[in-house]
Design a protein around this motif. Structure first.
Motif, PDB file in Angstrom:
ATOM      1  N   TYR A 153      -7.229  -3.327  -2.578  1.00  0.00           N
ATOM      2  CA  TYR A 153      -6.376  -2.450  -3.393  1.00  0.00           C
ATOM      3  C   TYR A 153      -4.971  -3.027  -3.523  1.00  0.00           C
ATOM      4  O   TYR A 153      -4.380  -2.999  -4.609  1.00  0.00           O
ATOM      5  N   ARG A 198       2.129   4.907   1.256  1.00  0.00           N
ATOM      6  CA  ARG A 198       2.363   5.373   2.631  1.00  0.00           C
ATOM      7  C   ARG A 198       1.155   6.114   3.197  1.00  0.00           C
ATOM      8  O   ARG A 198       0.849   5.992   4.377  1.00  0.00           O
ATOM      9  N   TRP A 199       0.444   6.876   2.353  1.00  0.00           N
ATOM     10  CA  TRP A 199      -0.712   7.624   2.855  1.00  0.00           C
ATOM     11  C   TRP A 199      -1.820   6.672   3.293  1.00  0.00           C
ATOM     12  O   TRP A 199      -2.533   6.947   4.251  1.00  0.00           O
ATOM     13  N   ALA A 200      -1.964   5.542   2.598  1.00  0.00           N
ATOM     14  CA  ALA A 200      -2.985   4.563   2.984  1.00  0.00           C
ATOM     15  C   ALA A 200      -2.587   3.865   4.286  1.00  0.00           C
ATOM     16  O   ALA A 200      -3.432   3.641   5.159  1.00  0.00           O
ATOM     17  N   GLN A 201      -1.309   3.548   4.425  1.00  0.00           N
ATOM     18  CA  GLN A 201      -0.837   2.942   5.665  1.00  0.00           C
ATOM     19  C   GLN A 201      -1.027   3.896   6.840  1.00  0.00           C
ATOM     20  O   GLN A 201      -1.479   3.490   7.912  1.00  0.00           O
ATOM     21  N   ARG A 222      -3.020  -4.052  -6.924  1.00  0.00           N
ATOM     22  CA  ARG A 222      -1.691  -3.522  -7.272  1.00  0.00           C
ATOM     23  C   ARG A 222      -0.724  -4.643  -7.583  1.00  0.00           C
ATOM     24  O   ARG A 222       0.084  -4.535  -8.517  1.00  0.00           O
ATOM     25  N   ALA A 266     -12.360  -0.469   6.048  1.00  0.00           N
ATOM     26  CA  ALA A 266     -11.191   0.235   5.501  1.00  0.00           C
ATOM     27  C   ALA A 266     -10.020  -0.725   5.299  1.00  0.00           C
ATOM     28  O   ALA A 266      -9.327  -0.662   4.276  1.00  0.00           O
ATOM     29  N   LEU A 270       0.824  -1.211   0.000  1.00  0.00           N
ATOM     30  CA  LEU A 270       0.000   0.000   0.000  1.00  0.00           C
ATOM     31  C   LEU A 270       0.856   1.259   0.000  1.00  0.00           C
ATOM     32  O   LEU A 270       1.964   1.263   0.544  1.00  0.00           O
ATOM     33  N   THR A 281     -10.882  -2.898   2.296  1.00  0.00           N
ATOM     34  CA  THR A 281     -10.717  -2.142   1.053  1.00  0.00           C
ATOM     35  C   THR A 281      -9.246  -1.967   0.712  1.00  0.00           C
ATOM     36  O   THR A 281      -8.846  -2.106  -0.445  1.00  0.00           O
ATOM     37  N   ALA A 282      -8.426  -1.684   1.717  1.00  0.00           N
ATOM     38  CA  ALA A 282      -6.987  -1.534   1.491  1.00  0.00           C
ATOM     39  C   ALA A 282      -6.363  -2.847   1.018  1.00  0.00           C
ATOM     40  O   ALA A 282      -5.496  -2.850   0.135  1.00  0.00           O
ATOM     41  N   GLY A 340      -3.203   6.361   7.009  1.00  0.00           N
ATOM     42  CA  GLY A 340      -4.646   6.496   7.248  1.00  0.00           C
ATOM     43  C   GLY A 340      -5.216   5.329   8.034  1.00  0.00           C
ATOM     44  O   GLY A 340      -6.024   5.523   8.949  1.00  0.00           O
ATOM     45  N   LEU A 341      -4.785   4.110   7.696  1.00  0.00           N
ATOM     46  CA  LEU A 341      -5.248   2.939   8.450  1.00  0.00           C
ATOM     47  C   LEU A 341      -4.755   2.984   9.893  1.00  0.00           C
ATOM     48  O   LEU A 341      -5.490   2.659  10.819  1.00  0.00           O
TER      49      LEU A 341
END
Length: 144
Positions: free
Chosen positions: A131, A74-77, A135, A124, A72, A127-128, A79-80
């Motif tokens: 994603y 970095r922004w998704a990590q 990827r 969340a 994932l 969903t991550a 955010g989680l």
């Protein structure tokens, strides 16, 4: 991205909308709505675990799960992680308010809103993971 991300993203949007509605609506609606986010949460997270497990209903190895999280952005990590911390803080606050005033309708509503927040976090993560799987598939397709 593929259509397989449509369900998790729609589930996440639905759960956030229900959580927001629980804070806006009267406390009488909280008892009716607080369980609804768990339906898309378990569908999203369960299907993500199924994809990570190679479409088998066996346990997912921790290295496969961790490998998907590392893929994932970095922004998704972040955010989680932030959502996880908010969920933990909200849970502790809901437990404390329930222990101090167990018969209060506001304490009950706070506890039920916290259940919806937990469902948002589960969705969340699901969903991550969806994603991350997409990827990985795109990276494998590009290598060929």
């Amino acid at each position: 991205m593929r259509k397989s991300l449509l369900l998790p993203v729609c589930g996440l949007v639905f759960n956030v909308a229900v959580l927001a509605a629980l804070y806006v609506l009267d406390t009488s609606y909280v008892q009716v709505l607080f369980w609804m986010p768990f339906i898309p949460a378990f569908l999203t997270f369960g299907s993500a675990l199924l994809l990570l497990g190679g479409r088998r209903l066996e346990g997912v190895a921790w290295d496969r799960f961790w490998g998907a999280i590392v893929v994932l952005p970095r922004w998704a990590q972040a955010g989680l992680g932030l959502l996880f911390l908010v969920t933990i803080a909200s849970t502790l606050f809901a437990i404390a308010s329930t222990l101090t005033s167990p018969t209060s309708p506001q304490a009950d509503a706070r506890f039920e809103r916290n259940f919806a927040l937990i469902a948002v976090w589960i969705t969340a993560v699901g969903t991550a993971l969806h994603y991350a799987v997409e990827r990985e598939r795109m990276a494998q397709t590009d290598r060929r």
